[in-house]
Design an enzyme around this catalytic site. Structure first.
Site, PDB file in Angstrom:
ATOM      1  N   LYS A 121      29.684  -9.824  65.272  1.00 39.74           N
ATOM      2  CA  LYS A 121      28.751 -10.388  66.249  1.00 39.74           C
ATOM      3  C   LYS A 121      28.900 -11.909  66.271  1.00 39.74           C
ATOM      4  CE  LYS A 121      23.736 -10.161  67.242  1.00 39.74           C
ATOM      5  NZ  LYS A 121      22.467  -9.578  66.736  1.00 39.74           N
ATOM      6  N   SER A 201      19.891  -7.185  69.901  1.00 39.42           N
ATOM      7  CA  SER A 201      20.827  -8.174  70.407  1.00 39.42           C
ATOM      8  C   SER A 201      22.271  -7.936  69.979  1.00 39.42           C
ATOM      9  CB  SER A 201      20.396  -9.573  69.944  1.00 39.42           C
ATOM     10  OG  SER A 201      20.436  -9.667  68.532  1.00 39.42           O
ATOM     11  N   SER A 225      17.498  -4.997  66.266  1.00 38.95           N
ATOM     12  CA  SER A 225      18.729  -5.454  66.898  1.00 38.95           C
ATOM     13  C   SER A 225      19.999  -4.774  66.436  1.00 38.95           C
ATOM     14  CB  SER A 225      18.893  -6.954  66.693  1.00 38.95           C
ATOM     15  OG  SER A 225      18.014  -7.642  67.505  1.00 38.95           O
TER      16      SER A 225
END
Length: 541
Positions: A121, A201, A225
């Site tokens: 990420k 996210s 997330s």
């Protein structure tokens, strides 16, 4: 959770995976036909192959990390334009793979992740690639050093393949964000139905794993997330107990809740990646099953009739495998919802100021707010930065009111899980991880309607999302949670649940789906939340 305990379950699951697959025989192979046969007549199916199976092939010499890495790079080139999950490729990916090939030839393999391509990420610091948290404010020079978890992956021999898109600032910028959108990367799409949202996210990490663009990925979570995008993209996601994985070098929201964690297409790869992220060694034992396990089902009917019906079917299947399923409602949820967001505002101001001071660009939250006001690219999907502004005005973390709030949050969140598990003698609490994915819409944004991730997220306890099934064409995950440092037991239970439900299927990249499968929105008010077919799915054997 001790190092020994994580290693024990990961090795146990690896043994079970190899026994079940029968590698290195035909069970791990896929024979292509039709359009696929012109590319590769025979190869490893990237959708279904596991890390233990890949390691058997690399040990025998029938597969190299270089070939595997090139296969994933080809697949990213072919598939990612549909889903927009991968931001950038590491310039050293192929040289990392070549170094792993040398170690395999010399018998100096560093562990099960040696030679395995991993996506990160884009809020995880990497010294050789930008780390932006989706914001143009950090899009300049890369950080000076890797995050500690990246160092652990490199030490384990993993191939850092590249970086994934994410919800900008982990959905902690605007009051009405759109999950999966960032100014740096644009909008990530759900690979099952392309006009639907991937949740966030860790949007790009989940969508990339679902689309088989890497063997595993790393996401981060403050509240939902990892587990929401895992559920919404039909993959496995593990939010570890707080402190199991170092947060050094990861763009923060709150040191009291933030953690990185692994995402994969199956539990064994998830567990092996956690072992590398946490720096654990390996031991071997055999995992258990579902017989005699007691699971508390927290239904959450507000997520819709389709999800509730899926939970009913899930409970029936678990009972048929010998588990005892009882319905529960963890207490204190309204109070947790009332307190969490104000506490995160204070913590974000403290922690983002510290992080920004280590990077080129805005030096603090006030500078970041001003940057967004003066850069139109930051307002192309949604313009708001209300959370930034509220955080700037929030009480300091030295304020007695804040301290009382965080203390109450910690107490009630832990009690909500501990008391429920004790009252019903449970091995885990289960709930839906997500609704069916909603259509992506910048003007509307997301809604905050998923409460299942909050108890474990606020308590710092582990949670694990495994595929439960589908509502129409859209995946729904089953979220499992347990007590502090019970990651090992949760992964073992998750593997048994995964085997029983057998709910995973590859995405079909549909352009849209009927309105009957539209779900409610997700996911986090404050957290790291809260795409062609198989032509390149194989790697030459």
């Amino acid at each position: 959770m001790t190092k020994r305990s994580v290693a024990t379950v990961t090795a146990a699951l690896a043994v079970a995976a190899l026994v079940a697959s029968g590698v290195p025989g035909q069970g791990a192979m896929a024979v292509e036909s039709g359009a696929e046969s012109s590319a590769l007549l025979r190869g490893v199916d990237l959708d279904t192959v596991t890390i233990p199976e890949l390691q058997v092939r690399m040990k025998s010499g029938s597969l190299t990390s270089s070939a595997l890495t090139r296969a994933y790079l080809r697949r990213i080139k072919a598939v990612d334009p549909e889903i927009n999950a991968v931001l950038r490729i590491s310039p050293t990916a192929l040289s990392q793979a070549a170094a792993s090939d040398v170690r395999h030839r010399l018998g100096k393999v560093r562990g099960p992740l040696d030679g395995i391509p991993v996506l990160l990420k884009d809020n995880v610091n990497t010294r050789d690639m930008p780390t932006t948290a989706g914001s143009m404010a950090l899009a300049g020079s890369p950080p000076a050093t890797d995050a500690e978890l990246v160092g652990r992956l490199r030490a384990a021999g993993a191939v850092i393949l590249g970086k994934t898109n994410m919800s900008e600032w982990a959905n902690f910028r605007a009051a009405r964000p759109t999950s999966g959108w960032s100014a740096v990367g644009g909008q990530t799409h759900n690979p099952y139905v392309l006009d639907r949202n991937p949740c966030g996210s860790s949007s790009g990490s989940a969508a990339a794993v679902a689309a088989s663009l890497a063997q595993v990925a790393v996401g981060t979570e403050t509240d939902g997330s990892i587990v929401c995008p895992a559920g919404m993209n039909g993959v496995v996601g593990h939010k570890p107990s707080l402190g199991v994985v170092s947060q050094s070098g990861v763009v923060p929201i709150s040191a009291e809740q933030d953690t990185a964690g692994p995402m994969a297409r199956n539990v064994i790869d998830t567990a092996l990646t956690l072992s590398a992220l946490s720096g654990d060694d390996t031991a071997v034992t055999r995992p258990g099953g579902l017989r005699g396990k007691r699971i508390g089902l927290w239904r959450l009917p507000s997520l819709g009739a389709g999800v509730d019906a899926l939970m009913t079917r899930t409970a029936e299947r678990l009972r048929a495998a010998g588990a005892q399923v009882v319905e529960v409602t963890p207490p204190y949820q309204d109070r947790l919802a009332e307190l969490e967001f104000p506490a995160l505002l204070s913590e974000f101001h403290r922690d983002i100021d510290t992080y920004l001071a280590s990077r080129k660009g805005p030096r603090d939250l006030a500078g970041l707010i001003e940057f967004n006001r003066t850069h139109p690219a930051e307002r192309t999907c949604f313009a708001g930065q209300e959370l930034f502004e509220q955080a700037l005005a929030a009480p300091s973390t030295t304020d007695p009111g804040y301290r009382a709030m965080r203390a109450e949050l910690k107490d009630l969140s832990r009690r909500s899980i501990d008391e429920t598990m004790a009252a019903h003698d449970l091995d885990a609490i289960a709930s839906p991880a997500n609704p069916p994915a909603w259509t992506t819409d910048c003007a509307r944004g997301d809604n905050d309607v998923i409460p299942s991730s909050t108890p474990a997220a606020v308590a710092g306890y582990p949670s694990l999302s495994v595929p439960a099934g589908f509502v129409g064409e859209l995946p729904v995950g089953l979220l499992l949670m347990a007590g502090d440092r019970q990651d090992t037991a949760l992964l073992s239970l998750g593997a048994a649940v995964e085997q029983r439900l057998d709910a995973w299927r590859a995405p079909r990249y549909l352009p849209s789906a009927s309105s009957g499968t539209i779900g409610q929105s997700c996911c986090e008010r404050g957290g790291h939340s809260h795409s062609l077919m198989a032509a390149t799915r194989t790697v030459a054997s």
